[in-house]
Design a protein around this motif. Structure first.
Motif, PDB file in Angstrom:
ATOM      1  N   ASN A  66       0.851  -1.192   0.000  1.00  0.00           N
ATOM      2  CA  ASN A  66       0.000   0.000   0.000  1.00  0.00           C
ATOM      3  C   ASN A  66       0.886   1.241   0.000  1.00  0.00           C
ATOM      4  N   GLN A  67       0.699   2.096  -0.998  1.00  0.00           N
ATOM      5  CA  GLN A  67       1.536   3.278  -1.143  1.00  0.00           C
ATOM      6  C   GLN A  67       0.944   4.518  -0.475  1.00  0.00           C
ATOM      7  N   LEU A  68      -0.075   4.318   0.353  1.00  0.00           N
ATOM      8  CA  LEU A  68      -0.750   5.442   0.987  1.00  0.00           C
ATOM      9  C   LEU A  68       0.218   6.350   1.732  1.00  0.00           C
ATOM     10  N   SER A  69       1.088   5.754   2.537  1.00  0.00           N
ATOM     11  CA  SER A  69       1.978   6.544   3.385  1.00  0.00           C
ATOM     12  C   SER A  69       2.922   7.419   2.575  1.00  0.00           C
ATOM     13  N   THR A  70       3.301   6.953   1.368  1.00  0.00           N
ATOM     14  CA  THR A  70       4.225   7.742   0.542  1.00  0.00           C
ATOM     15  C   THR A  70       3.522   8.938  -0.079  1.00  0.00           C
ATOM     16  N   LYS A  71       2.180   8.929  -0.086  1.00  0.00           N
ATOM     17  CA  LYS A  71       1.423  10.033  -0.672  1.00  0.00           C
ATOM     18  C   LYS A  71       1.140  11.141   0.341  1.00  0.00           C
ATOM     19  N   CYS A  72       1.406  10.881   1.613  1.00  0.00           N
ATOM     20  CA  CYS A  72       1.198  11.911   2.623  1.00  0.00           C
ATOM     21  C   CYS A  72       2.186  13.057   2.402  1.00  0.00           C
ATOM     22  N   ARG A  73       1.727  14.274   2.652  1.00  0.00           N
ATOM     23  CA  ARG A  73       2.583  15.438   2.462  1.00  0.00           C
ATOM     24  C   ARG A  73       3.201  15.857   3.783  1.00  0.00           C
ATOM     25  N   GLN A  74       4.380  16.459   3.702  1.00  0.00           N
ATOM     26  CA  GLN A  74       5.023  17.026   4.878  1.00  0.00           C
ATOM     27  C   GLN A  74       4.707  18.519   4.907  1.00  0.00           C
ATOM     28  N   LEU A  75       3.912  18.928   5.872  1.00  0.00           N
ATOM     29  CA  LEU A  75       3.510  20.326   5.983  1.00  0.00           C
ATOM     30  C   LEU A  75       3.876  20.865   7.362  1.00  0.00           C
ATOM     31  N   LYS A  76       4.157  22.159   7.416  1.00  0.00           N
ATOM     32  CA  LYS A  76       4.512  22.774   8.687  1.00  0.00           C
ATOM     33  C   LYS A  76       3.251  23.079   9.493  1.00  0.00           C
ATOM     34  N   ASP A  81       5.326  22.465  21.355  1.00  0.00           N
ATOM     35  CA  ASP A  81       6.229  23.470  21.926  1.00  0.00           C
ATOM     36  C   ASP A  81       6.009  24.858  21.320  1.00  0.00           C
ATOM     37  N   GLY A  82       5.004  24.980  20.461  1.00  0.00           N
ATOM     38  CA  GLY A  82       4.679  26.271  19.871  1.00  0.00           C
ATOM     39  C   GLY A  82       5.408  26.573  18.578  1.00  0.00           C
ATOM     40  N   LYS A  83       6.378  25.733  18.211  1.00  0.00           N
ATOM     41  CA  LYS A  83       7.145  25.965  16.987  1.00  0.00           C
ATOM     42  C   LYS A  83       6.487  25.289  15.791  1.00  0.00           C
ATOM     43  N   MET A  84       6.735  25.847  14.608  1.00  0.00           N
ATOM     44  CA  MET A  84       6.208  25.277  13.377  1.00  0.00           C
ATOM     45  C   MET A  84       7.146  24.170  12.917  1.00  0.00           C
ATOM     46  N   ARG A  85       6.639  22.946  12.865  1.00  0.00           N
ATOM     47  CA  ARG A  85       7.463  21.804  12.481  1.00  0.00           C
ATOM     48  C   ARG A  85       6.775  20.993  11.385  1.00  0.00           C
ATOM     49  N   LEU A  86       7.592  20.348  10.539  1.00  0.00           N
ATOM     50  CA  LEU A  86       7.045  19.508   9.482  1.00  0.00           C
ATOM     51  C   LEU A  86       6.372  18.280  10.087  1.00  0.00           C
ATOM     52  N   THR A  87       5.214  17.961   9.597  1.00  0.00           N
ATOM     53  CA  THR A  87       4.492  16.777  10.075  1.00  0.00           C
ATOM     54  C   THR A  87       3.746  16.136   8.920  1.00  0.00           C
ATOM     55  N   ASP A  88       3.562  14.815   8.993  1.00  0.00           N
ATOM     56  CA  ASP A  88       2.815  14.126   7.942  1.00  0.00           C
ATOM     57  C   ASP A  88       1.372  14.612   7.941  1.00  0.00           C
ATOM     58  N   ALA A  89       0.888  14.935   6.752  1.00  0.00           N
ATOM     59  CA  ALA A  89      -0.484  15.430   6.617  1.00  0.00           C
ATOM     60  C   ALA A  89      -1.183  14.683   5.483  1.00  0.00           C
ATOM     61  N   ALA A  90      -2.465  14.424   5.657  1.00  0.00           N
ATOM     62  CA  ALA A  90      -3.229  13.661   4.667  1.00  0.00           C
ATOM     63  C   ALA A  90      -4.552  14.368   4.379  1.00  0.00           C
ATOM     64  N   ASP A  91      -5.027  14.202   3.130  1.00  0.00           N
ATOM     65  CA  ASP A  91      -6.327  14.777   2.805  1.00  0.00           C
ATOM     66  C   ASP A  91      -7.430  13.846   3.313  1.00  0.00           C
ATOM     67  N   THR A  92      -8.676  14.229   3.090  1.00  0.00           N
ATOM     68  CA  THR A  92      -9.801  13.478   3.658  1.00  0.00           C
ATOM     69  C   THR A  92      -9.824  12.024   3.196  1.00  0.00           C
ATOM     70  N   GLU A  93      -9.593  11.792   1.910  1.00  0.00           N
ATOM     71  CA  GLU A  93      -9.599  10.424   1.388  1.00  0.00           C
ATOM     72  C   GLU A  93      -8.510   9.585   2.037  1.00  0.00           C
ATOM     73  N   GLN A  94      -7.326  10.161   2.179  1.00  0.00           N
ATOM     74  CA  GLN A  94      -6.214   9.435   2.787  1.00  0.00           C
ATOM     75  C   GLN A  94      -6.476   9.165   4.270  1.00  0.00           C
ATOM     76  N   VAL A  95      -7.075  10.137   4.950  1.00  0.00           N
ATOM     77  CA  VAL A  95      -7.401   9.966   6.366  1.00  0.00           C
ATOM     78  C   VAL A  95      -8.355   8.790   6.566  1.00  0.00           C
ATOM     79  N   LEU A  96      -9.377   8.706   5.726  1.00  0.00           N
ATOM     80  CA  LEU A  96     -10.335   7.607   5.839  1.00  0.00           C
ATOM     81  C   LEU A  96      -9.650   6.259   5.607  1.00  0.00           C
TER      82      LEU A  96
END
Length: 284
Positions: A66-76, A81-96
């Motif tokens: 399943n290639q789902l995880s590779t399609k997740c985007r890294q967004l700040k 801790d209050g700082k802006m950090r890159l984290t894996d983010a997914a759209d609604t379809e990917q979240v489901l």
């Protein structure tokens, strides 16, 4: 469930828990923090533990092909801790899809809902009339008037006739459909689809679901005219179909200008479905 408002960067609620999210203006999508969602599903309050669980889930998905995880985007996004950090983010379809991969009691309602929706879509593919019936029920629940619902259902039929012509003329679904739709919208209303949605304060919502009766009729006139012209001329390719689309939309533009001249008001409204419903309630 997710609660989405009009902020570009905000916290969303997922069964009373907060989920970080970012609105992508270009893609017109919400992207949600995967770690936040996984933490809620696994009932992990420790961000680091939730991150480890997500990393293991990613590895398992890759092993399964399943290639789902590779399609997740890294967004700040803002971290604890209050700082802006890159984290894996997914759209609604990917979240489901991720929810389906997490064994959790909290995920069960979503899995049941997905199974129900899948069953409904299969039934509707066999009997298309069920699609119309479901649409009518949904619009009634949302508070639309019967006259508006009739117009909206008719607009679906009109749109289908036009896209059938585009298919015959070699227009490609997706980007080329969008180009022609934008061209027609710009010609008769003065705005592209995106500009029109912004005018009404919309994001991912279907624009036609937020049009007034007048707007629906004008949009249908543009599409009916373009369809009639296409049947006679039989245009081929994006270029020829663009010319036909523009000519069809000019008929709606002329009608729009006449309505505005007679009423002294813009035929293109800022009202969306919520405001239309509120006005209906006040009148009643």
């Amino acid at each position: 469930m997710f609660k989405v408002d009009n902020e570009k960067n905000a916290l969303r609620l997922f069964e009373e828990k907060q989920v970080r999210a970012i609105w992508d203006e270009k893609a017109e999508k919400w992207y949600f923090s995967v770690v936040d969602i996984v933490g809620i599903l696994t009932e992990q309050v420790d961000y680091r533990v939730a991150t480890k669980y997500w990393n293991k889930t990613q590895a398992r998905l890759v092993e399964e092909g399943n290639q789902l995880s590779t399609k997740c985007r890294q967004l700040k996004m803002q971290a604890q801790d209050g700082k802006m950090r890159l984290t894996d983010a997914a759209d609604t379809e990917q979240v489901l899809r991720i929810i389906q991969s997490v064994p959790s009691k909290k995920a069960e309602p979503f899995k049941l809902w997905l199974a129900k929706v899948g069953s409904q879509r299969i039934d509707e593919a066999i009997d298309p009339e069920l699609t119309i019936e479901r649409a009518v029920r949904d619009y009634r629940k949302l508070g639309y008037s019967e006259s508006w619902i009739n117009q909206r259902i008719k607009s679906i039929e009109v749109r289908k006739a036009l896209t059938d012509e585009w298919d015959k003329g070699g227009v490609k679904q997706g980007e080329e459909y969008a180009i022609l739709t934008d061209l027609m919208s710009k010609t008769w209303s003065g705005m592209t689809t995106k500009q029109y949605k912004n005018h009404k304060g919309l994001k991912q919502e279907n624009l036609r679901d937020h049009m007034t009766n007048t707007e629906l009729v004008l949009n249908m006139l543009a599409e009916v005219a373009a369809t009639d012209i296409s049947i006679i001329r039989q245009p081929q390719g994006l270029g020829e179909n663009s010319q036909v689309a523009k000519e069809g939309a000019k008929a709606a533009k002329a009608a729009k200008e006449q309505i505005e001249k007679s009423t002294g008001q813009s035929a293109v409204s800022k009202l969306n479905a919520k405001r239309l419903s509120e006005i209906k309630i006040k009148k009643e």
